[in-house]
Design a protein around this motif. Sequence first.
Motif, PDB file in Angstrom:
ATOM      1  N   ILE A 138       4.116   5.737  -5.448  1.00 45.44           N
ATOM      2  CA  ILE A 138       4.139   5.764  -6.918  1.00 45.44           C
ATOM      3  C   ILE A 138       3.025   6.661  -7.450  1.00 45.44           C
ATOM      4  O   ILE A 138       3.231   7.496  -8.335  1.00 45.44           O
ATOM      5  CB  ILE A 138       4.009   4.342  -7.493  1.00 45.44           C
ATOM      6  CG1 ILE A 138       5.244   3.513  -7.159  1.00 45.44           C
ATOM      7  CG2 ILE A 138       3.808   4.388  -9.016  1.00 45.44           C
ATOM      8  CD1 ILE A 138       5.137   2.046  -7.551  1.00 45.44           C
ATOM      9  N   GLY A 139       1.807   6.477  -6.901  1.00 41.01           N
ATOM     10  CA  GLY A 139       0.678   7.299  -7.332  1.00 41.01           C
ATOM     11  C   GLY A 139       0.920   8.768  -7.070  1.00 41.01           C
ATOM     12  O   GLY A 139       0.634   9.621  -7.922  1.00 41.01           O
TER      13      GLY A 139
ATOM     14  N   ARG B   7      -2.628   6.638   5.721  1.00 39.93           N
ATOM     15  CA  ARG B   7      -2.514   6.641   4.266  1.00 39.93           C
ATOM     16  C   ARG B   7      -2.750   8.030   3.692  1.00 39.93           C
ATOM     17  O   ARG B   7      -2.092   8.447   2.731  1.00 39.93           O
ATOM     18  CB  ARG B   7      -3.514   5.646   3.663  1.00 39.93           C
ATOM     19  CG  ARG B   7      -3.278   4.198   4.043  1.00 39.93           C
ATOM     20  CD  ARG B   7      -4.190   3.289   3.245  1.00 39.93           C
ATOM     21  NE  ARG B   7      -4.124   1.911   3.689  1.00 39.93           N
ATOM     22  CZ  ARG B   7      -5.040   1.326   4.437  1.00 39.93           C
ATOM     23  NH1 ARG B   7      -6.096   2.011   4.829  1.00 39.93           N
ATOM     24  NH2 ARG B   7      -4.919   0.068   4.801  1.00 39.93           N
ATOM     25  N   THR B   8      -3.704   8.749   4.274  1.00 38.32           N
ATOM     26  CA  THR B   8      -4.020  10.090   3.789  1.00 38.32           C
ATOM     27  C   THR B   8      -2.854  11.040   4.014  1.00 38.32           C
ATOM     28  O   THR B   8      -2.466  11.795   3.111  1.00 38.32           O
ATOM     29  CB  THR B   8      -5.279  10.634   4.493  1.00 38.32           C
ATOM     30  OG1 THR B   8      -6.373   9.769   4.212  1.00 38.32           O
ATOM     31  CG2 THR B   8      -5.612  12.031   4.006  1.00 38.32           C
ATOM     32  N   ILE B   9      -2.289  11.004   5.214  1.00 41.11           N
ATOM     33  CA  ILE B   9      -1.145  11.870   5.514  1.00 41.11           C
ATOM     34  C   ILE B   9       0.019  11.539   4.591  1.00 41.11           C
ATOM     35  O   ILE B   9       0.672  12.429   4.034  1.00 41.11           O
ATOM     36  CB  ILE B   9      -0.734  11.720   6.996  1.00 41.11           C
ATOM     37  CG1 ILE B   9      -1.823  12.283   7.909  1.00 41.11           C
ATOM     38  CG2 ILE B   9       0.598  12.431   7.257  1.00 41.11           C
ATOM     39  CD1 ILE B   9      -1.562  12.074   9.385  1.00 41.11           C
ATOM     40  N   LEU B  10       0.296  10.230   4.413  1.00 43.79           N
ATOM     41  CA  LEU B  10       1.380   9.815   3.524  1.00 43.79           C
ATOM     42  C   LEU B  10       1.142  10.331   2.110  1.00 43.79           C
ATOM     43  O   LEU B  10       2.072  10.822   1.452  1.00 43.79           O
ATOM     44  CB  LEU B  10       1.491   8.289   3.513  1.00 43.79           C
ATOM     45  CG  LEU B  10       2.491   7.694   2.524  1.00 43.79           C
ATOM     46  CD1 LEU B  10       3.912   8.130   2.873  1.00 43.79           C
ATOM     47  CD2 LEU B  10       2.402   6.166   2.507  1.00 43.79           C
ATOM     48  N   THR B  11      -0.101  10.256   1.648  1.00 43.21           N
ATOM     49  CA  THR B  11      -0.415  10.655   0.280  1.00 43.21           C
ATOM     50  C   THR B  11      -0.222  12.144   0.056  1.00 43.21           C
ATOM     51  O   THR B  11       0.500  12.558  -0.862  1.00 43.21           O
ATOM     52  CB  THR B  11      -1.865  10.274  -0.077  1.00 43.21           C
ATOM     53  OG1 THR B  11      -2.037   8.869   0.083  1.00 43.21           O
ATOM     54  CG2 THR B  11      -2.176  10.653  -1.518  1.00 43.21           C
ATOM     55  N   PHE B  12      -0.860  12.982   0.885  1.00 44.52           N
ATOM     56  CA  PHE B  12      -0.784  14.408   0.567  1.00 44.52           C
ATOM     57  C   PHE B  12       0.575  15.019   0.921  1.00 44.52           C
ATOM     58  O   PHE B  12       1.007  15.975   0.275  1.00 44.52           O
ATOM     59  CB  PHE B  12      -1.957  15.201   1.172  1.00 44.52           C
ATOM     60  CG  PHE B  12      -1.896  15.480   2.646  1.00 44.52           C
ATOM     61  CD1 PHE B  12      -1.029  16.428   3.163  1.00 44.52           C
ATOM     62  CD2 PHE B  12      -2.764  14.832   3.519  1.00 44.52           C
ATOM     63  CE1 PHE B  12      -1.005  16.707   4.520  1.00 44.52           C
ATOM     64  CE2 PHE B  12      -2.749  15.102   4.873  1.00 44.52           C
ATOM     65  CZ  PHE B  12      -1.859  16.043   5.376  1.00 44.52           C
TER      66      PHE B  12
ATOM     67  N   SER C 253       0.829  -1.204   0.000  1.00 44.38           N
ATOM     68  CA  SER C 253       0.000   0.000   0.000  1.00 44.38           C
ATOM     69  C   SER C 253       0.860   1.250   0.000  1.00 44.38           C
ATOM     70  O   SER C 253       0.579   2.217  -0.719  1.00 44.38           O
ATOM     71  CB  SER C 253      -0.935   0.003   1.216  1.00 44.38           C
ATOM     72  OG  SER C 253      -1.873  -1.048   1.129  1.00 44.38           O
ATOM     73  N   VAL C 254       1.914   1.252   0.807  1.00 49.03           N
ATOM     74  CA  VAL C 254       2.817   2.401   0.872  1.00 49.03           C
ATOM     75  C   VAL C 254       3.494   2.621  -0.481  1.00 49.03           C
ATOM     76  O   VAL C 254       3.589   3.763  -0.966  1.00 49.03           O
ATOM     77  CB  VAL C 254       3.878   2.199   1.972  1.00 49.03           C
ATOM     78  CG1 VAL C 254       4.975   3.256   1.873  1.00 49.03           C
ATOM     79  CG2 VAL C 254       3.236   2.243   3.345  1.00 49.03           C
TER      80      VAL C 254
END
Length: 313
Positions: A28-29, A101-106, A22-23
């Motif tokens: 990548i995304g 996941r949200t914190i990692l993404t933004f 997931s990470v």
Amino acid sequence: MENNKIESPVLKQEDRKTVILSVIKILIGSFFVAASFVFFFTPHKIVPGGVYGIAIVIHYLTEGIFSAFPSGLPVGTVALLFNIPLVIIATCSFGKGYLARTILTFVSTAVFTDLLTWIQNYFNVGALAENDILLSCIFGSAILGFGVAMVLKAKGTGAGTDVLAKLLTKKTKIAVGYTLIIVDSIVVLSGLIAFHDIEATMYSLFVAFFYGKLVDVFMQGLSFNKAVFIVSNNYPEIGRQILSELHRGGTLLHGKGLFNGDEKEILYTVLDNRQISRLRSIVHSVDPAAFITIIDAQEIIGLGFKPTDNEED
């Protein structure tokens, strides 16, 4: 008596592997999302919606105002500041499972955006399709759609308008690609107000629609399977040949004809697109008068196709 829960080492290993995957998907995304804005959208003042669309507007409106940022406030940093209240909404709406996941993404998207912008300025690299805004829109949309889909597949969200889109999807059951289009179109209009450029706004609307559709394509995949309904009195023989020659199963559905009320059995099966031609030959050889309906099967989950994926609510 105290009940001590014993966790399986295999289960722990699988959970750890799932988290790592997931990470990786989120990183990548996020990189692809950042690349789409830096190399395709920002140089052309394309505002494809979302927090980054708003950040692009602010970036150009603050040009020359701050001595530390003569070209305007950094897009990634501005988006990061906007995402803080939205991540709170995401946590309240989707639970704490989405928080990490949200914190990692933004955060990763903001870091990638400003890092790629620094590299772009350092090496004096412009837009990858600097003289063709339409080409920038097409390729930028594809890269953005792929990046967003990667994040969503990892059950994450980049906060921003993804949060609002997922909330709409949860409440209305409308596909996430369409809710992204609705929310992002509103943001696109802010670009028109800020830049007074109707042509750029039209391109921005195109991007908002196109990348929203691509999110659904990347999420669900292209349809290479067909759902088939066969109405025939010789359904036992047709079913036998489907099992023996196509190695596919099926289901018998009981029905009644509307014209004369005759009882009949309907054979339902799902096949790979490459098997349709052979199916036609089988049905025609057994019962030339059979009635066949073939439709696209967008997503098939179950034995022999896509494994069941337990989504979090």
